[in-house]
Each structure stands twice: as C-alpha cells, then as structure tokens.
Design a protein around this motif. Structure first.
Motif, PDB file in Angstrom:
ATOM      1  N   ARG A 206      87.220  37.947 -35.092  1.00  0.00           N
ATOM      2  CA  ARG A 206      86.460  38.148 -36.366  1.00  0.00           C
ATOM      3  C   ARG A 206      84.938  38.108 -35.893  1.00  0.00           C
ATOM      4  O   ARG A 206      84.085  38.511 -36.805  1.00  0.00           O
ATOM      5  CB  ARG A 206      86.864  36.921 -37.479  1.00  0.00           C
ATOM      6  CG  ARG A 206      88.347  37.297 -37.954  1.00  0.00           C
ATOM      7  CD  ARG A 206      88.531  35.819 -38.658  1.00  0.00           C
ATOM      8  NE  ARG A 206      88.604  34.595 -37.764  1.00  0.00           N
ATOM      9  CZ  ARG A 206      88.907  33.350 -38.062  1.00  0.00           C
ATOM     10  NH1 ARG A 206      89.493  33.167 -39.428  1.00  0.00           N
ATOM     11  NH2 ARG A 206      88.906  32.390 -37.179  1.00  0.00           N
ATOM     12  N   ALA A 208      81.453  39.121 -35.055  1.00  0.00           N
ATOM     13  CA  ALA A 208      80.949  40.161 -34.716  1.00  0.00           C
ATOM     14  C   ALA A 208      80.171  40.500 -33.485  1.00  0.00           C
ATOM     15  O   ALA A 208      79.584  39.200 -33.131  1.00  0.00           O
ATOM     16  CB  ALA A 208      79.894  40.687 -35.910  1.00  0.00           C
ATOM     17  N   VAL A 210      77.343  42.668 -31.600  1.00  0.00           N
ATOM     18  CA  VAL A 210      76.426  43.650 -31.908  1.00  0.00           C
ATOM     19  C   VAL A 210      76.067  44.519 -30.632  1.00  0.00           C
ATOM     20  O   VAL A 210      75.880  44.057 -29.612  1.00  0.00           O
ATOM     21  CB  VAL A 210      75.071  43.081 -32.325  1.00  0.00           C
ATOM     22  CG1 VAL A 210      74.004  44.118 -32.742  1.00  0.00           C
ATOM     23  CG2 VAL A 210      75.263  42.259 -33.492  1.00  0.00           C
ATOM     24  N   ALA A 473      80.913  50.577 -37.030  1.00  0.00           N
ATOM     25  CA  ALA A 473      81.495  49.614 -36.322  1.00  0.00           C
ATOM     26  C   ALA A 473      80.550  48.956 -35.260  1.00  0.00           C
ATOM     27  O   ALA A 473      80.773  48.157 -34.563  1.00  0.00           O
ATOM     28  CB  ALA A 473      82.811  50.101 -35.966  1.00  0.00           C
ATOM     29  N   LYS A 475      77.726  47.588 -35.303  1.00  0.00           N
ATOM     30  CA  LYS A 475      77.231  46.173 -35.258  1.00  0.00           C
ATOM     31  C   LYS A 475      78.150  45.180 -35.323  1.00  0.00           C
ATOM     32  O   LYS A 475      77.967  43.912 -35.751  1.00  0.00           O
ATOM     33  CB  LYS A 475      76.294  45.885 -36.581  1.00  0.00           C
ATOM     34  CG  LYS A 475      75.010  46.782 -36.075  1.00  0.00           C
ATOM     35  CD  LYS A 475      73.761  46.549 -36.860  1.00  0.00           C
ATOM     36  CE  LYS A 475      72.463  47.197 -36.681  1.00  0.00           C
ATOM     37  NZ  LYS A 475      71.880  46.727 -35.468  1.00  0.00           N
ATOM     38  N   THR A 476      79.538  45.545 -35.570  1.00  0.00           N
ATOM     39  CA  THR A 476      80.706  44.437 -35.507  1.00  0.00           C
ATOM     40  C   THR A 476      81.678  44.594 -34.380  1.00  0.00           C
ATOM     41  O   THR A 476      82.195  43.663 -34.094  1.00  0.00           O
ATOM     42  CB  THR A 476      81.461  44.780 -36.868  1.00  0.00           C
ATOM     43  OG1 THR A 476      81.962  45.987 -36.927  1.00  0.00           O
ATOM     44  CG2 THR A 476      80.529  44.627 -38.312  1.00  0.00           C
ATOM     45  N   SER A 477      81.632  45.610 -33.736  1.00  0.00           N
ATOM     46  CA  SER A 477      82.731  45.692 -32.554  1.00  0.00           C
ATOM     47  C   SER A 477      82.146  46.261 -31.497  1.00  0.00           C
ATOM     48  O   SER A 477      82.541  46.726 -30.308  1.00  0.00           O
ATOM     49  CB  SER A 477      83.724  46.915 -33.123  1.00  0.00           C
ATOM     50  OG  SER A 477      84.332  46.289 -34.120  1.00  0.00           O
TER      51      SER A 477
END
Length: 521
Positions: A206, A208, A210, A473, A475-477
């Motif tokens: 969960r 993030a 970046v 995705a 900035k999260t993955s």
C-alpha cells in the motif's frame, strides 16, 4: 521475441468452474413421487404463490418460492422442487433465496447455487462477493479473494476456507490488495502469497512509490533506421518523448550508430536507454554449455558496450531481451509465467549466467549505472526465482540476480498489466504493485502496443487508454518510464511514423495530445 500475431491467441483459455452434483443437483424429474404434504401439481403451485422475499431461508420458512413460481422445500436432508425430490441432493441443512437464485447449504457448511440444471459450488451470497481492494483483517471479519476462497484470522493463524495455513503464526494483519493476499507478523515484516503456494518477503504494497520525473515518455527504435541521429531526436521531441530505447551488441555495425545516437541524445539533454542484447546462445547460435560460459561471454560484451557509451552520459541499461521467453527457457509459450513449472530447469542456469554477466560487465565499467532485467506477460515466477536464487524445481541457494530496474513488456495480447491474467487466464492481479512490494526498485514498461492486426482507429483508442493507466500509476507504483513500440516498423503494424517520418494518424495525434496534457513532472 515472441511473434505478436502468434501470441494474441495464447492467453484466451478461461478457467472453468466445476459443476458439483454430489452435494445437490440431480435435475428435475417430474415423474418421481411427491414428498409428504407437497402439492399435487407444479403448475398449481406456480399459479397460486408469489416469489419469496429476498433472503428467505428454509428453515425457518416452510418453503421458498422462486421468481418462476417454483416451490422449494427440504425434508430429511433432501431438496424437493414442486414436490419432486432432487435425486442428487443429500445432507442439506438449509435453502436460501437470494439475488434471484436458489442456494443450498449442506451440513459441512458448503454452499451451492442452482443453475437451472444442476448445482455449482459457491459462497454464501450474503457475504458480499470479492472483498474490496485494501480489505484487512482485523477490521473485517473475513476476506474473499477472486477465486472465492474465504480467508480468516484467528489467534495469529491464517485460515483459508477454514483450513489452517501450516506456515503462518504470529500474524497480526491479513491484507487483500492488488488481487493478492499479504500478511504481516508482529515484527512488521510483510509477506505475499505467490501462485506457487509459498509466502515470500516483501514490503507493504500500500505504500506509494513515486517515480523519478524526466523519463516517463519513451519510444523504441533500432540502430539501422534510415534516419540521422538528429532526425531521431527531432522525431521524439515532436511527440514530447525524452527516452529512446535501442539495442545493440558489441559489433561495429551496431555500436557505431548507437554511439552516434548517444552523442546526439547527450547534446539534446535526452536519455538513451540501451538494450544490451546478449542471450543464451553464442555467435554460432548454439546454446551455451554452462552458466559460467554464458556469464563470461555476456560480461565481456556488456563491459565493451558500457566502455563505449559511458563517455556520452548513458547510465541506464536493460540486460537481455525477453530471455524468459526464449524457447530454451519457457516450456510452453502459451503459459503466463506465474508458475515455477512454466520454465526449463536444466537451462535456467544458462539464462541466469547471461543476466549476471551483463550486469557485472556494465558495473565493472560504470559502478553506479542502473541495470534492468526484462520480463513478459505474468513472469513473476521467473522474476522471483532469479531474485531469490531459486531453480524451477524449487531448489535454492543459487546466485541471486539483483537488478536496479524491473522492466516488463505489456502488449495488448498479454492483458491489462494492472489486472494481468495468470496461467489459465485468471484471476488477474496488479503486476506493478507486486513488483513494487517484492523488489523495491523502479518499474519500466519497455515495450507496449496494441496487436499488429488492429486498425489504426483501434490503436489510437488503445494508446489513450493505456497512457491514462500508466500515468495514473507513476506516483503510486514507481512506473518510471513507458516506451512505445516503436518509432517506425517500416509498415503499419507498430510504428507511429513511417520510414519517411510522416505521422501515422490518428495514433500519432492521440499520443502527442496526451503527452502535452500530462506533463512528466
């Protein structure tokens, strides 16, 4: 590289559900004797009663009426429909009318749904179906995954369908995220349950991650294009791209034009991402005889390439192209790659040696260079085995391949990378999230496009949809770059311009418009 046309049909097999007869499902037989107290005519029953309220059960209700007016009862563990005994039912503890379907529950606690001709295994529909992404235990009382498994947590132990996981203990958190089950113990370490049935260490998925800005939009190309390096630079700038992926090995016919490209890209302040294109075979096309032979040959070639390109500011390399899909490695090219058994155990060390040789060769010249290893489809079993020093037969203790960038290919035929199918085509999972949690390095999609036979109108729509997913995705993955395949293919199958650098519309315009509206910052 797998032929894209051939691969389109490879991943179309769908997992089928089993229709279980033993626990309820003999079909209708109006000639059988009526149960005691049953109405003498199914037609009469249908004419005189209305459908039961949603959620009605028997017991405590005396009967259930479905939307077609059929009357369902139980007696001595058997099911009766309109007074006719279901020949395949036994040990029935409860009937349920829910969401327009009839369900039975047997004395063992299993649920089955009536299909119209028999009974298929299901969960209690009142549980709500597949859990929402991010569901945790505790807070929720259970998790339902995409395969209808029910997960619970009790006294620090994990249970799947009421069966205790033999490898779990001191578990403080169970998490459903990105289509996979994760656990965390009292010490805070996370683990993910793989498709091979084992728990592997990872980070909290969960969190993030970046991506570094400045390299997100990219294009693939080749050393032998009929353009000058300055024309390539201009073509990429016209699209708003700043990363160019090009492959080579250490021979003058490839190295000279790639060095010229590196010089032009350095002057333009753009990034050349070099594919070091060594593999499992020697110059004669013969499979290397050992892991050490593959290592030594790849080391020498990669070191020479890094020596030639380092002066021009090249700092990122991809070590090998689709090696996990080489016929010497993948046992069946139709498999998705999420199972250890998808890969050739005997030849695995040769691939590992080639990959390690390329990484070590580059870093012998540029210790701070970033090296990527490339995978396709859902090859997470291959990635995990390399990362952890494992063989396809499950044995361990071998050299670990550790990379600085996870790189992947994601063509239309492979499916949505954020819900990619597995062996059997499903259920899907979020592959970039898995890689983020497992390997903790940036992620690049170094080849992507629609299938070659698609129309340009379809391709344009596909490009817009995919770029939207990729961009959301980043900035999260930790999706650091997505490189479209390719600048030109000499025809209308993949290129975004012709060999004369004329834009291929409407795909070109769609790509350029998206990039302009979604800056890489």
């Amino acid at each position: 590289m797998i032929n894209r046309r051939q691969f389109l049909g490879y991943l179309t097999a769908a997992a089928s559900s089993s229709v279980l007869i033993a626990c309820g499902g003999g079909g209708d037989n109006e000639s059988e004797a009526l149960a005691p107290g049953a109405q003498s005519s199914a037609a009469k029953a249908k004419a005189t009663v209305s459908a039961s309220a949603n959620g009605t059960t028997t017991p405590p209700a005396a009967s259930i009426v479905d939307k077609s007016g059929n009357v369902w009862k139980t007696s001595s563990g058997f099911i009766y429909k309109n007074g006719t005994k279901d020949a395949g039912s036994y040990n029935v503890a409860l009937l349920l009318w829910y969401g327009g379907s009839v369900y039975q529950k047997n004395t063992g606690g299993d649920f089955y749904r009536y299909t119209g001709s028999g009974w298929e295994y299901s969960l209690d529909p009142r549980m709500g179906g597949v859990s929402a992404d991010g569901t945790t235990l505790p807070s929720s009382s259970y998790i339902i995954d995409k395969s209808n498994n029910v997960w619970t947590l009790s006294a620090g132990y994990i249970y799947r369908n009421s069966v205790k996981d033999p490898y779990s203990y001191n578990v403080s958190l169970l998490l459903w995220y990105g289509g996979l089950i994760y656990q965390s113990g009292t010490g805070g370490q996370f683990y993910v349950l793989t498709f091979n049935g084992n728990w592997l260490p990872c980070a909290d998925p969960r969190i993030a991650a970046v991506a570094t800005a400045g390299a997100f939009y990219g294009i693939n190309g080749h050393h032998d294009y009929p353009f000058t390096p300055s024309q390539v630079v201009s073509a990429l700038r016209g699209l708003g791209c700043n990363t160019y992926r090009v492959g080579c090995v250490n021979i003058p016919a490839m190295m000279n034009p790639v060095v010229a490209l590196a010089s032009a890209f350095q002057a333009a302040g753009m990034k050349l991402f070099t594919l070091v294109d060594y593999g499992l075979h020697d110059d004669r096309g013969m499979l290397y005889t050992s892991e050490s032979a593959a290592y030594e040959a790849s080391f020498a070639g990669a070191a020479a390439i890094a020596t030639a390109l380092a002066p021009y500011g090249v700092t990122m390399y991809e070590c090998g192209n689709e090696l996990t899909r080489d016929p010497a490695i993948i046992l069946n090219s139709a498999t998705a790659g999420n199972g250890r058994g998808d890969f050739n155990n005997a030849n695995w060390p040769i691939m590992r040696g080639a990959m390690l040789g390329m990484i070590d060769g580059i870093k012998s010249v540029q210790p701070n260079a970033k090296c990527g290893i490339n995978f396709c489809v859902a090859d997470i079993a291959a990635a995990d085995m390399l990362w952890d020093g494992m063989q396809p037969d499950g044995s361990g203790g071998y050299p670990k391949v550790r990379w600085d960038i996870t790189t992947w290919h994601n063509y239309e035929a492979y499916g949505d990378i954020f819900n990619v199918g597995t062996d059997g085509a499903g259920p899907g999972f979020n592959l970039p999230v898995y890689c983020k949690a497992r390997y903790g390095v940036p992620f690049m999609i170094t080849e992507w496009n629609a299938s070659p036979q698609q129309t340009e109108t379809f391709r344009s729509t596909y490009v817009k949809q995919q770029l939207g997913e990729f961009y959301a995705a980043r900035k999260t993955s930790a999706i650091e770059s997505v490189m479209y395949y390719e600048l030109t293919s000499g025809d209308q199958t993949y290129g975004i311009v012709t060999d004369s650098l004329v834009p291929i519309q409407p795909t070109y315009g769609t790509f350029k418009t998206f990039v302009a509206a979604h800056p890489d910052n």
